[in-house]
Scaffold this motif. Structure first.
Motif, PDB file in Angstrom:
ATOM      1  N   ARG A  27       0.830  -1.197   0.000  1.00  0.00           N
ATOM      2  CA  ARG A  27       0.000   0.000   0.000  1.00  0.00           C
ATOM      3  C   ARG A  27       0.876   1.264   0.000  1.00  0.00           C
ATOM      4  NH1 ARG A  27      -5.260   0.887   2.963  1.00  0.00           N
ATOM      5  NH2 ARG A  27      -4.712  -0.800   4.392  1.00  0.00           N
ATOM      6  N   ASP A  66       0.598   4.029  -2.770  1.00  0.00           N
ATOM      7  CA  ASP A  66       0.177   5.380  -2.385  1.00  0.00           C
ATOM      8  C   ASP A  66       1.253   6.423  -2.663  1.00  0.00           C
ATOM      9  OD1 ASP A  66      -2.205   4.409  -1.570  1.00  0.00           O
ATOM     10  OD2 ASP A  66      -1.776   4.460   0.580  1.00  0.00           O
ATOM     11  N   ARG A 119      -4.251   7.192  -8.001  1.00  0.00           N
ATOM     12  CA  ARG A 119      -5.706   7.369  -7.986  1.00  0.00           C
ATOM     13  C   ARG A 119      -6.163   8.496  -8.904  1.00  0.00           C
ATOM     14  NH1 ARG A 119      -4.057   5.531  -3.375  1.00  0.00           N
ATOM     15  NH2 ARG A 119      -5.196   3.915  -2.246  1.00  0.00           N
ATOM     16  N   MET A 176      -2.372  -2.885  -8.025  1.00  0.00           N
ATOM     17  CA  MET A 176      -3.432  -2.023  -7.486  1.00  0.00           C
ATOM     18  C   MET A 176      -4.738  -2.796  -7.335  1.00  0.00           C
ATOM     19  SD  MET A 176      -2.622   1.384  -9.785  1.00  0.00           S
ATOM     20  CE  MET A 176      -4.288   2.042  -9.717  1.00  0.00           C
ATOM     21  N   ALA A 220      -6.695  -3.426  -3.970  1.00  0.00           N
ATOM     22  CA  ALA A 220      -8.074  -2.945  -3.836  1.00  0.00           C
ATOM     23  C   ALA A 220      -9.001  -4.085  -3.449  1.00  0.00           C
ATOM     24  CB  ALA A 220      -8.533  -2.298  -5.146  1.00  0.00           C
ATOM     25  N   LEU A 270      -9.205   3.191  -5.204  1.00  0.00           N
ATOM     26  CA  LEU A 270      -8.158   2.468  -5.922  1.00  0.00           C
ATOM     27  C   LEU A 270      -8.778   1.570  -7.000  1.00  0.00           C
ATOM     28  CD1 LEU A 270      -5.095   2.221  -5.876  1.00  0.00           C
ATOM     29  CD2 LEU A 270      -5.336   0.258  -4.345  1.00  0.00           C
TER      30      LEU A 270
END
Lengths: 654, 654
Positions: free
Chosen positions: A213, A217, A258, A277, A281, A289
């Motif tokens: 993550r 991110d 995103r 991703m 998600a 996401l």
């Protein structure tokens, strides 16, 4: 797994026995994997040395010497191990397993005491670890190591490589993260995200999910990590021709993921990233996401994909370009990118079983991927053009990257081992399930064991889908089992599936069709037989009018296969052929052609130059057009009969 | 001059007064030449410095500093001087002449005692003269200096620059030649050959002819000079991206010139070489050399030329590729190459007055060359595409060299001064004569003085050929003069010329037409008026069926102009437009459009995406086609109304 997702049937519970695919899988087992082993050990005469095993042995202290190869050379060994693992999953092979175990021991010795593992930096640039993430592939190599480790542990139950991978991943977790003192960086070539998700699934360790993550991110955040590390290391550049540290969209680092709405940059990186991703998600239920995955998916498949499932419209950076820019002759359309698209499709399918994902998966698989490997398992396409004129490729540098014949193994060969690991794990792509619903995504002859309704159900699939559009399922269950069989209706058949159960035509209600799957819920009896067949109409495919390279042209498709014209069948100057909307298309199976191919014949017109004269341009041209019969073969089979022209798109008169 | 050749009318005996061309010549005089002077002196704000005058001043000892610029930077000054000379030929301009004289003095001071003259080697690499002919342009720069010198001497009668040039040429003669101890080399960028022929013609010195012949004969001989000098200088390379020393065909050094049958390599080099060869063949009657010229000419114009007269199918090396390989969007088609093609055509015309040479000259002149310069005289195309999609050029690197708008001056700008010297000397391209026959090659409004039949005949040409296909000639002679007026019948009018003499229709015999020229022999009286008019049919041009990029497409031509679609008239997605063979084409003069343009309108069909949906490919496509009126403008006028798409070739339904 978030509760909406479907799960795969474990690979060891799947046995493929398919008229079309078994031969390719056999090639992977008997030729590609052994051949790659020779290549990794620099024993392929005439091939550029790989040095990958040597690098590991040197790093392990077992041999003396210098690092040689690309900065990502280690990943070749990992991809090989991953393919080996999938083969072992399907059938025991003690000799192969012993060789793999030996390699794993070397990898273990090459691992540094703190868990770090990368022969390039260990041997060639010690002290420079993690100083050039934008270019130097450390996390990419780590990802491939992790994927291999997960696959090998699943296949053999042996934890040695998994432990190595966990130690490395744990080390990475001490280096990267949002905590003070850690690097706020992320991989220049995405791969570790999807690998960490696999590691998380197999170990259950939350830290791997969190690390994944973090990488997802962090990408594209400001201040920009690549710019900072570039300054910090004094502006050195590893790959001179590509501005990887500055062309942020090349590695999809131009925006937080995103906020990305279009597929930009290096195509393989993008689809690997999306795979990670989607996996993240699915696990976390991160709606934003997932929405980003959907947006990128939609952009690719509705605006930036070739009809063959190829992606990457330009050679420079092996990259996407822009919407509807799909040149057929100067593109890249790397085999690895289509494989990555299949990874992405599979994760999206798991999240959300919609036939549109499987349709794209099938398109890439039956066309670009299978085209990527020759029937001898030793020659490969990296670039997958839709139009080739060999003499032009040789001389006009705009086409210099396009090869009219499959190439032998490269020193660092990305596509061949990628084909190997995909085909060796093809069993994972056929089905997925959720609760008591079994989704059939691909019609590939196989036998699976599936735990449902309190028992093990064996489901056999017999398929001649590829050429004839038929599949038959037979249920084997000790006692009647209630479950739902969800059968995908491929987009190309426009919903015209015919189903028989036990020999009787089964008429289904439109309500039974959800997102392209017909759902049949029953208390299935042992021996129940379900037949499904799709009309194998020869399709005249058109490109969206905004694609300037396909307007006025037609591509022929039948079932999952896209067809092409080849010089071997039609002579040179394929561009002089024109099909007509009005003319009939016929098809027959030519069993003598490359081991058997369904061929399509079309009445066509050929523009000749006989009466043209020597002028290059004229206003009073008498173009003599004559009626000819054009012969088309499936795209995947091109370039097997010498060097010649090929074209998927054919001019069409209306 | 060999007895078969025709001669040019000296430039000072020609005055151009033409509706179409005068404005361009005015631009050269009032804008381009003054602007270039500012550029050469680094006084153009925002433009990359040229430093060319500074280099000369430093070499002359007048200033301190280092060389800056390309290895061929000197040639920019020479090209400017040559253009100035042609302007002075047409009209006196004492201020301009004074500036030129000052520059010439600086050049004189920069010349080394032994005659050598090149600021790059004098300032930056002294001692390395003549060590890298393949790449370093010394002889190319010498050629441009000689051309300027010859032009300036003719225009002004001043010998200063000619003396400098002769001293340099004499020095070159001591360095190169077949005698023992001399270098057996030749220029990496052809230019000196044609220049030496000019110097020979103006001085009558046989040594210049012999030196030219040496360079022509030596090219491509074995052992290969470029390879030898490469080894001798230790393998250093000047231009890293191009393998000039080893890719022998790049500079047409792969074969002796008499054995070359196809146009290979850098397009400008090839046509400059051919120009020199043709000049030499004309002078010496060397039949094999003339035959080589003819072969290369034929290969270019029947297999490797764009309909706009552009040449050079690829950006890499700005080069030819192979027969019928004529991509419309990735090509180079450099303005300078078309100018060189005009040079070549003119020399072939002089050798052998055949309309086919003039047809190509006209095609290149009215399309690519005039397109090369904006109406403000300050923006230029180097690359001349036939199809442009601006957003794709910005992102897809296969098109990175293609600019959708004309560019400002470069630091070393080859094309702008080449356009200037060509247009300033356009008067030399209109006519040529042999004995008492005056050939009219171009229908450009002008007035000439011609010595024939023992007197000076003034011939006035009034022309609205460009837009209306008419020209009127008026004879002014003190007494009746017997001569032959040979009027070219352009290829595009298919022989349908209508001639009136003194208002009466003149019917000519087929025997009077030789190689595309109607020959009218008379005892012409003062005041005789000859009208010639050509039908301005709108032509639907087709490409040879072997050109894959034009098949199924049509290009519109009217008179000498090739037309194109532009986004400004037709909206974006020009590829969705289709013309039909059956639909009418109409034309009108739009006096408000860019100072007046003949516009063509065509009933067309546009394929819309309204009912298409979001799929990228479909077999059940409903393409809504609607009837629209397409508007085409002459190609030369494109890119004057903002950034937009452009296309010369348009799909056509039959």
């Amino acid at each position: 797994m978030a509760h909406n997702s479907t799960s795969s049937i474990p690979l060891e519970k799947v046995r493929i026995q398919d008229e079309f695919w078994s031969e390719y899988i056999r090639l992977v087992r008997d030729v590609v994997v052994p051949y790659q082993w020779e290549a990794l050990n620099d024993r392929v005469p005439g091939a550029e040395p790989s040095h990958a095993i040597r690098n590991l042995k040197i790093a392990a202290g077992e041999e003396q010497g210098d690092f040689y190869g690309m900065v990502f050379q280690d990943s070749d060994v990992s991809k090989w191990l991953e393919a080996v693992a999938y083969l072992l999953d399907s059938a025991p092979n003690p000799d192969l397993e012993r060789v793999a175990d030996e390699v794993i021991e070397i990898i273990g010795k090459a691992q540094q005491p703190d868990g770090y593992l990368n022969t390039y930096f260990t041997l060639k640039e010690p002290g420079k670890r993690w100083t050039n993430l934008a270019e130097c592939h450390e996390l990419y190599c780590a990802g491939h190591l992790i994927e291999a480790a997960v696959a090998y542990a699943k296949a053999t139950g042996k934890r040695r490589l998994l432990d190595i991978a966990c130690k490395f991943a744990d080390h990475i977790g001490t280096v990267f993260g949002s905590e003070p003192g850690k690097l706020k960086g992320y991989d220049g070539h995405q791969e570790i995200e999807l690998a960490l998700m696999k590691l998380y699934h197999v170990t259950g360790k939350d830290s791997y999910l969190q690390l994944c993550r973090f990488f997802v991110d962090q990408r594209g955040m400001l201040p920009h990590f690549y710019e900072d590390e570039f300054k910090k290391r004094g502006g050195t550049v590893h790959f001179k021709d590509l501005a990887m540290s500055h062309d942020l969209s090349y590695s999809q680092a131009h925006l937080p993921v995103r906020k990305q709405e279009t597929a930009e940059g290096h195509a393989v990186r993008l689809v690997y990233m999306c795979t990670g991703m989607a996996e993240l998600a699915a696990e976390t239920g991160d709606a934003a996401l997932l929405e980003a995955c959907r947006k990128l998916w939609t952009n690719i498949v509705t605006k930036r994909m070739y009809i063959t499932g190829g992606i990457g419209s330009m050679a420079h950076g092996e990259s996407f370009t822009l919407d509807y820019d799909l040149p057929n002759d100067t593109m890249y359309a790397e085999t690895c990118a289509s494989i990555g698209l299949i990874f992405f499709a599979r994760r999206m399918l798991q999240l959300d079983p919609r036939a549109e994902y499987a349709d794209v998966m099938e398109r890439a698989l039956y066309n670009t991927v299978v085209s990527g490997m020759s029937k001898d398992g030793k020659h490969f396409f990296y670039v997958n053009p839709l139009e080739v004129k060999p003499d032009v490729c040789k001389i006009n540098k705009a086409y210099a990257h396009v090869k009219p014949v499959r190439q032998g193994w490269f020193g660092c060969a990305c596509c061949p081992p990628n084909i190997a690991r995909l085909l060796a794990s093809l069993g994972q792509y056929i089905y997925s399930f959720k609760d008591d619903t079994l989704y059939t995504h691909l019609y590939v002859g196989s036998r699976i064991e599936w735990e449902t309704d309190g028992q093990t159900v064996n489901l056999e699939q017999l398929s001649d889908y590829a050429w004839n559009g038929n599949a038959m399922f037979r249920v084997n269950a000790a006692k009647p089992a209630k479950f739902t069989l969800a059968l995908r209706i491929p987009g190309w058949c426009k919903g015209e599936a015919v189903i028989h159960i036990g020999g009787y035509k089964y008429t289904y209600d439109p309500n039974q069709v959800t997102d392209g799957y017909v759902k049949i819920t029953r208390l299935w009896q042992d021996g129940d037989v379900i037949d499904i067949s799709f009309p194998m109409t020869i399709l005249r495919m058109k490109g969206h009018p905004s694609i300037r390279q396909t307007i006025g042209k037609v591509a022929i498709q039948r079932g999952p296969f896209v067809y092409c014209l080849e010089e071997a069948d039609n002579g040179p100057e394929l561009h002089t052929l024109q099909l007509s909307e009005r003319n009939e298309l016929t098809t027959y199976f030519d069993s003598g052609l490359m081991g058997g191919l369904q061929v399509i014949q079309a009445e066509a017109i050929r523009t000749g130059a006989e009466d043209w004269g020597s002028d290059l341009y004229r206003s009073d041209a008498i173009s003599r057009s004559k009626n000819v019969t054009a012969r088309l073969i499936p795209y995947f089979a091109w370039a097997n009969r010498g060097v010649g022209e090929m074209s998927v798109w054919v001019r069409e008169s209306t």
